[in-house]
Scaffold this motif. Sequence first.
Motif, PDB file in Angstrom:
ATOM      1  N   ALA A   1       0.803  -1.224   0.000  1.00 27.09           N
ATOM      2  CA  ALA A   1       0.000   0.000   0.000  1.00 27.09           C
ATOM      3  C   ALA A   1       0.838   1.276   0.000  1.00 27.09           C
ATOM      4  N   LYS A   2       1.944   1.269   0.735  1.00 21.90           N
ATOM      5  CA  LYS A   2       2.746   2.496   0.839  1.00 21.90           C
ATOM      6  C   LYS A   2       3.847   2.560  -0.210  1.00 21.90           C
ATOM      7  N   LYS A   3       4.478   1.425  -0.464  1.00 21.51           N
ATOM      8  CA  LYS A   3       5.604   1.432  -1.404  1.00 21.51           C
ATOM      9  C   LYS A   3       5.228   0.882  -2.779  1.00 21.51           C
ATOM     10  N   GLU A   4       4.010   0.338  -2.875  1.00 23.86           N
ATOM     11  CA  GLU A   4       3.454  -0.136  -4.141  1.00 23.86           C
ATOM     12  C   GLU A   4       4.299  -1.210  -4.817  1.00 23.86           C
ATOM     13  N   PHE A   5       4.798  -2.146  -3.994  1.00 22.45           N
ATOM     14  CA  PHE A   5       5.515  -3.295  -4.545  1.00 22.45           C
ATOM     15  C   PHE A   5       4.494  -4.245  -5.173  1.00 22.45           C
ATOM     16  N   GLN A   6       4.782  -4.706  -6.370  1.00 24.44           N
ATOM     17  CA  GLN A   6       3.889  -5.642  -7.045  1.00 24.44           C
ATOM     18  C   GLN A   6       4.072  -7.071  -6.548  1.00 24.44           C
ATOM     19  N   ASN A   7       5.297  -7.402  -6.127  1.00 24.06           N
ATOM     20  CA  ASN A   7       5.577  -8.745  -5.622  1.00 24.06           C
ATOM     21  C   ASN A   7       6.356  -8.622  -4.317  1.00 24.06           C
ATOM     22  N   PRO A   8       5.650  -8.321  -3.206  1.00 28.69           N
ATOM     23  CA  PRO A   8       6.347  -8.089  -1.930  1.00 28.69           C
ATOM     24  C   PRO A   8       7.073  -9.315  -1.404  1.00 28.69           C
ATOM     25  N   GLU A   9       6.519 -10.512  -1.670  1.00 25.38           N
ATOM     26  CA  GLU A   9       7.176 -11.729  -1.176  1.00 25.38           C
ATOM     27  C   GLU A   9       8.541 -11.912  -1.835  1.00 25.38           C
ATOM     28  N   GLU A  10       8.605 -11.674  -3.126  1.00 25.16           N
ATOM     29  CA  GLU A  10       9.878 -11.787  -3.830  1.00 25.16           C
ATOM     30  C   GLU A  10      10.884 -10.774  -3.296  1.00 25.16           C
ATOM     31  N   TYR A  11      10.411  -9.581  -2.999  1.00 27.39           N
ATOM     32  CA  TYR A  11      11.288  -8.553  -2.435  1.00 27.39           C
ATOM     33  C   TYR A  11      11.834  -8.997  -1.074  1.00 27.39           C
ATOM     34  N   LEU A  12      10.982  -9.515  -0.219  1.00 24.18           N
ATOM     35  CA  LEU A  12      11.428  -9.935   1.113  1.00 24.18           C
ATOM     36  C   LEU A  12      12.443 -11.062   1.031  1.00 24.18           C
ATOM     37  N   LEU A  13      12.199 -12.030   0.160  1.00 26.18           N
ATOM     38  CA  LEU A  13      13.127 -13.152   0.031  1.00 26.18           C
ATOM     39  C   LEU A  13      14.457 -12.727  -0.566  1.00 26.18           C
ATOM     40  N   SER A  14      14.466 -11.625  -1.305  1.00 29.79           N
ATOM     41  CA  SER A  14      15.709 -11.100  -1.878  1.00 29.79           C
ATOM     42  C   SER A  14      16.444 -10.198  -0.909  1.00 29.79           C
ATOM     43  N   ASN A  15      15.780  -9.838   0.181  1.00 27.64           N
ATOM     44  CA  ASN A  15      16.371  -8.942   1.178  1.00 27.64           C
ATOM     45  C   ASN A  15      16.167  -9.515   2.575  1.00 27.64           C
ATOM     46  N   LEU A  16      16.519 -10.798   2.714  1.00 25.78           N
ATOM     47  CA  LEU A  16      16.235 -11.494   3.964  1.00 25.78           C
ATOM     48  C   LEU A  16      16.985 -10.922   5.159  1.00 25.78           C
ATOM     49  N   GLU A  17      18.215 -10.496   4.956  1.00 31.54           N
ATOM     50  CA  GLU A  17      18.972  -9.997   6.101  1.00 31.54           C
ATOM     51  C   GLU A  17      18.297  -8.769   6.712  1.00 31.54           C
ATOM     52  N   GLU A  18      17.907  -7.824   5.880  1.00 24.51           N
ATOM     53  CA  GLU A  18      17.218  -6.632   6.383  1.00 24.51           C
ATOM     54  C   GLU A  18      15.875  -6.999   7.016  1.00 24.51           C
ATOM     55  N   PHE A  19      15.135  -7.874   6.351  1.00 21.64           N
ATOM     56  CA  PHE A  19      13.824  -8.300   6.825  1.00 21.64           C
ATOM     57  C   PHE A  19      13.921  -8.969   8.198  1.00 21.64           C
ATOM     58  N   VAL A  20      14.850  -9.912   8.334  1.00 22.51           N
ATOM     59  CA  VAL A  20      14.976 -10.665   9.583  1.00 22.51           C
ATOM     60  C   VAL A  20      15.555  -9.813  10.703  1.00 22.51           C
ATOM     61  N   THR A  21      16.586  -9.033  10.408  1.00 24.70           N
ATOM     62  CA  THR A  21      17.205  -8.233  11.469  1.00 24.70           C
ATOM     63  C   THR A  21      16.252  -7.155  11.982  1.00 24.70           C
ATOM     64  N   THR A  22      15.435  -6.592  11.098  1.00 28.89           N
ATOM     65  CA  THR A  22      14.438  -5.617  11.548  1.00 28.89           C
ATOM     66  C   THR A  22      13.431  -6.287  12.472  1.00 28.89           C
ATOM     67  N   TYR A  23      12.995  -7.471  12.107  1.00 26.55           N
ATOM     68  CA  TYR A  23      12.077  -8.219  12.968  1.00 26.55           C
ATOM     69  C   TYR A  23      12.731  -8.533  14.314  1.00 26.55           C
ATOM     70  N   GLN A  24      13.966  -8.975  14.285  1.00 30.73           N
ATOM     71  CA  GLN A  24      14.659  -9.322  15.527  1.00 30.73           C
ATOM     72  C   GLN A  24      14.798  -8.113  16.444  1.00 30.73           C
ATOM     73  N   GLN A  25      15.092  -6.962  15.877  1.00 31.22           N
ATOM     74  CA  GLN A  25      15.205  -5.748  16.673  1.00 31.22           C
ATOM     75  C   GLN A  25      13.857  -5.330  17.252  1.00 31.22           C
ATOM     76  N   THR A  26      12.799  -5.550  16.482  1.00 30.27           N
ATOM     77  CA  THR A  26      11.458  -5.184  16.934  1.00 30.27           C
ATOM     78  C   THR A  26      10.952  -6.131  18.007  1.00 30.27           C
ATOM     79  N   ALA A  27      11.225  -7.417  17.817  1.00 27.95           N
ATOM     80  CA  ALA A  27      10.671  -8.436  18.710  1.00 27.95           C
ATOM     81  C   ALA A  27      11.565  -8.758  19.896  1.00 27.95           C
ATOM     82  N   ALA A  28      12.804  -8.302  19.862  1.00 22.68           N
ATOM     83  CA  ALA A  28      13.768  -8.709  20.877  1.00 22.68           C
ATOM     84  C   ALA A  28      13.382  -8.220  22.266  1.00 22.68           C
ATOM     85  N   GLY A  29      13.509  -9.116  23.223  1.00 22.74           N
ATOM     86  CA  GLY A  29      13.380  -8.767  24.626  1.00 22.74           C
ATOM     87  C   GLY A  29      14.698  -9.159  25.269  1.00 22.74           C
ATOM     88  N   GLU A  30      14.645 -10.174  26.133  1.00 24.00           N
ATOM     89  CA  GLU A  30      15.864 -10.678  26.737  1.00 24.00           C
ATOM     90  C   GLU A  30      16.558 -11.688  25.832  1.00 24.00           C
TER      91      GLU A  30
END
Length: 299
Positions: A99-128
């Motif tokens: 909706a915001k970035k208007e990617f036509q194939n968001p899944e393909e984008y995420l799989l091509s940028n896994l390090e950014e995708f995963v590390t952002t999630y880890q930083q967001t979800a991280a507790g102890e």
Amino acid sequence: MSKSQEIAFEIPSKTFILGEYLAINGTASLLLTTEPSFFVRATDDSLYGFHPDSPAGKHRASLKLNDIGFSFFDPHKGRGGFGRSTAEYLAVELYNLVAKKEFQNPEEYLLSNLEEFVTTYQQTAAGEYKPSGADLVAQVCGGLCWYDGMNYMAESLSWPFPGYEILVFHTGKKLETHEHLKELKNLKLQQLIPILLAGRTSLDQMNLKVFCESINYYYDVLNELGLSDQSVFDSVMKLRESELVLAAKGCGAMGMDTVIVVTQNSDSEKVKELAFQEDFQFISSTESLHSGSCVRREM
């Protein structure tokens, strides 16, 4: 109808096959993605959303999407073990890309940028502790997903054993994974690595015997390490007594929420009956493999 109301997402259920606990250290893991799916619909009613302290709630706020609501359908009704939390997070991320970035194939984008995708999630979800992100990646990747957490590489594998299937059951138990992982310190898991790798190689070689041995042995070692729920473990051992059961294992944190069984397709109904006697509920199987998260605009 607004743009947000036209967007919905389908996200598969996930089940760990091999790699629990190792995944936390960035080691690879093997996960199964199946129906039934989670469905998330974007809406203009911002009262629909996620707990602000959840990974999805934090991600929604960081992306300035608090004016967008997310109506969430959980086919498992909160029973745990199938990746609801990561499905919530993924829905927010997919909405942002579509909706915001208007990617036509968001899944393909995420799989091509896994390090950014995963590390952002880890930083967001991280507790102890830092979550592995393996379940999140699997829900995007689909199929029988092999995820290398050290090199941020994911591969969707086809099921290589025609005539056989993995059955997935819910135990009726639920463990709060985040709370459990806080208690884990200085785990020595090296002996699990060769078992995991043997299981992965067996898929390439189409060696059902080694695949089943790997599943059983991995679970046995987890039990020796004190990383299995005793009541579920006892039930799994009863299932293994049947000649119809080629492999059986508790999956996820403490192997508590879900149990997998490998059997011949022709024996699946009998195995379901055996599992029912242990109060396990059949959920899905490799007959219902999912191709990974997808955007559904027609909902």
